[in-house]
Design an enzyme around this catalytic site. Structure first.
Site, PDB file in Angstrom:
ATOM      1  CB  THR A   9      40.138  85.206 -28.432  1.00  7.84           C
ATOM      2  OG1 THR A   9      40.688  83.927 -28.532  1.00  7.84           O
ATOM      3  CG2 THR A   9      40.085  85.264 -29.326  1.00  7.84           C
ATOM      4  CE  LYS A  14      39.090  79.063 -27.520  1.00  6.58           C
ATOM      5  NZ  LYS A  14      39.775  79.967 -26.407  1.00  6.58           N
ATOM      6  CD  GLU A  39      49.816  82.407 -14.274  1.00 10.09           C
ATOM      7  OE1 GLU A  39      49.965  81.263 -13.539  1.00 10.09           O
ATOM      8  OE2 GLU A  39      49.978  83.440 -13.681  1.00 10.09           O
ATOM      9  CG  ASP A  68      38.757  78.552 -20.952  1.00  8.99           C
ATOM     10  OD1 ASP A  68      39.812  78.484 -21.235  1.00  8.99           O
ATOM     11  OD2 ASP A  68      39.108  77.027 -19.978  1.00  8.99           O
ATOM     12  CG  PHE A 147      40.026  76.810 -34.706  1.00 13.88           C
ATOM     13  CD1 PHE A 147      39.401  76.652 -34.772  1.00 13.88           C
ATOM     14  CD2 PHE A 147      41.063  76.715 -32.967  1.00 13.88           C
ATOM     15  CE1 PHE A 147      37.901  77.339 -34.394  1.00 13.88           C
ATOM     16  CE2 PHE A 147      39.836  76.673 -31.865  1.00 13.88           C
ATOM     17  CZ  PHE A 147      38.521  77.272 -32.442  1.00 13.88           C
TER      18      PHE A 147
HETATM   19  P1  ITT Z   1      43.122  81.941 -26.154  1.00  7.06           P
HETATM   20  O1  ITT Z   1      42.998  81.645 -24.195  1.00  7.06           O
HETATM   21  O2  ITT Z   1      43.050  83.790 -25.875  1.00  7.06           O
HETATM   22  O3  ITT Z   1      41.181  82.158 -25.765  1.00  7.06           O
HETATM   23  P2  ITT Z   1      43.137  79.831 -26.902  1.00  7.06           P
HETATM   24  O4  ITT Z   1      43.821  78.906 -27.553  1.00  7.06           O
HETATM   25  O5  ITT Z   1      44.272  79.765 -25.553  1.00  7.06           O
HETATM   26  O6  ITT Z   1      43.040  80.963 -26.573  1.00  7.06           O
HETATM   27  P3  ITT Z   1      42.117  77.830 -24.542  1.00  7.06           P
HETATM   28  O7  ITT Z   1      42.500  77.826 -23.326  1.00  7.06           O
HETATM   29  O8  ITT Z   1      40.880  78.282 -24.057  1.00  7.06           O
HETATM   30  O9  ITT Z   1      41.988  78.821 -25.572  1.00  7.06           O
HETATM   31  O10 ITT Z   1      42.094  76.636 -25.344  1.00  7.06           O
HETATM   32  C1  ITT Z   1      41.659  75.964 -26.476  1.00  7.06           C
HETATM   33  C2  ITT Z   1      42.074  74.337 -26.485  1.00  7.06           C
HETATM   34  O11 ITT Z   1      41.030  73.962 -27.242  1.00  7.06           O
HETATM   35  C3  ITT Z   1      43.061  75.228 -27.990  1.00  7.06           C
HETATM   36  O12 ITT Z   1      44.405  73.991 -27.783  1.00  7.06           O
HETATM   37  C4  ITT Z   1      41.976  75.077 -28.972  1.00  7.06           C
HETATM   38  O13 ITT Z   1      42.254  74.806 -30.348  1.00  7.06           O
HETATM   39  C5  ITT Z   1      40.867  73.732 -28.468  1.00  7.06           C
HETATM   40  N1  ITT Z   1      40.040  73.561 -28.909  1.00  7.06           N
HETATM   41  C6  ITT Z   1      38.414  74.895 -28.589  1.00  7.06           C
HETATM   42  N2  ITT Z   1      37.845  75.169 -29.197  1.00  7.06           N
HETATM   43  C7  ITT Z   1      38.166  74.162 -30.470  1.00  7.06           C
HETATM   44  C8  ITT Z   1      36.932  73.653 -31.403  1.00  7.06           C
HETATM   45  O14 ITT Z   1      35.647  74.316 -31.802  1.00  7.06           O
HETATM   46  N3  ITT Z   1      37.844  73.302 -32.514  1.00  7.06           N
HETATM   47  C9  ITT Z   1      39.194  72.279 -31.740  1.00  7.06           C
HETATM   48  N4  ITT Z   1      39.950  73.001 -31.373  1.00  7.06           N
HETATM   49  C10 ITT Z   1      39.178  73.747 -29.940  1.00  7.06           C
END
Ligand code: ITT
Length: 192
Positions: A9, A14, A39, A68, A147
């Site tokens: 990640t 996360k 991607e 994800d 976050f």
């Molecule tokens: P990685 O793919 O590198 O792990 P990312 O932020 O791009 O990081 P995702 O594609 O899974 O991850 O997108 C998740 C989105 O949902 C992202 O905008 C997060 O902030 C949000 N999100 C996921 N879990 C959350 C949580 O526990 N609290 C608040 N927002 C969350």
């Protein structure tokens, strides 16, 4: 023998939560190289978690774990969903857009979904799990912890947003917590 697990990640929020869940798993965690990006072409959380875990495992030659996740809002037909990260350019931007799109809609029901996948060094998926946490979208952000969309996600049983909860409380009820509750015991018994 050290059991090394690459955390696939680039999201620091996360990462903090995953580290807390995996602290006693018996695996030593290491972060994926910043330049390695995957991607997200899948149409489901599970497909994207598998893609990320698999590609980072193959690129590093190590076991890898990926998450994800995203927010599905009922009145927006499940949006932003798998596009939650791509909904804006910063957390505050994404929150503003969501509040704008939802407007004064009386139906504020929503859910966070988290899919977690663990891949072997050859890219094959060894374990998968998914968790869901239902809640409501507030009209304005509340709280400073956590976050992402946490400040607008309210859980009525706790009478708090995710951003008002301690990390322990959020971890015990969140989508990520649900996904990892079933996955971590299986991970502990896996032999590299
Ligand atoms: P990685 O793919 O590198 O792990 P990312 O932020 O791009 O990081 P995702 O594609 O899974 O991850 O997108 C998740 C989105 O949902 C992202 O905008 C997060 O902030 C949000 N999100 C996921 N879990 C959350 C949580 O526990 N609290 C608040 N927002 C969350």
């Amino acid at each position: 023998m050290t059991k090394l697990l690459v955390v696939a990640t680039g999201n620091p929020g996360k990462l903090r939560e995953l580290q807390a869940y995996l602290a006693d798993s018996g695996w030593e965690l290491t972060l994926k190289p910043e330049t390695l990006d995957v991607e997200e072409t899948g149409e489901t959380f599970a497909a994207n978690a598998c893609l990320k875990a698999s590609q980072i495992a193959q690129a590093t030659g190590q076991w890898a774990i990926a998450d994800d996740s995203g927010l599905q809002v009922d009145a927006l037909n499940g949006a932003p969903g798998v596009y939650s990260a791509r909904y804006g350019t910063s957390d505050s931007d994404r929150i503003s857009r969501l509040l704008r799109e939802l407007g004064n809609s009386e139906n504020r029901q929503a859910q966070f979904v988290c899919a977690v996948a663990i891949a072997r060094p050859d890219g094959k998926i060894a374990l998968e799990s998914e968790g869901i946490c239902r809640g409501e979208i507030l009209y304005a952000p509340r709280g400073a912890s956590g976050f992402g969309y946490d400040p607008i996600f309210y859980v009525s049983e706790q009478q708090q947003t995710f951003a008002e909860m301690s990390r322990e409380l959020k971890g015990s009820i969140s989508h990520r917590g649900q996904a990892l509750k079933t996955l971590v015991p299986q991970l502990t018994t896996l032999k590299p």
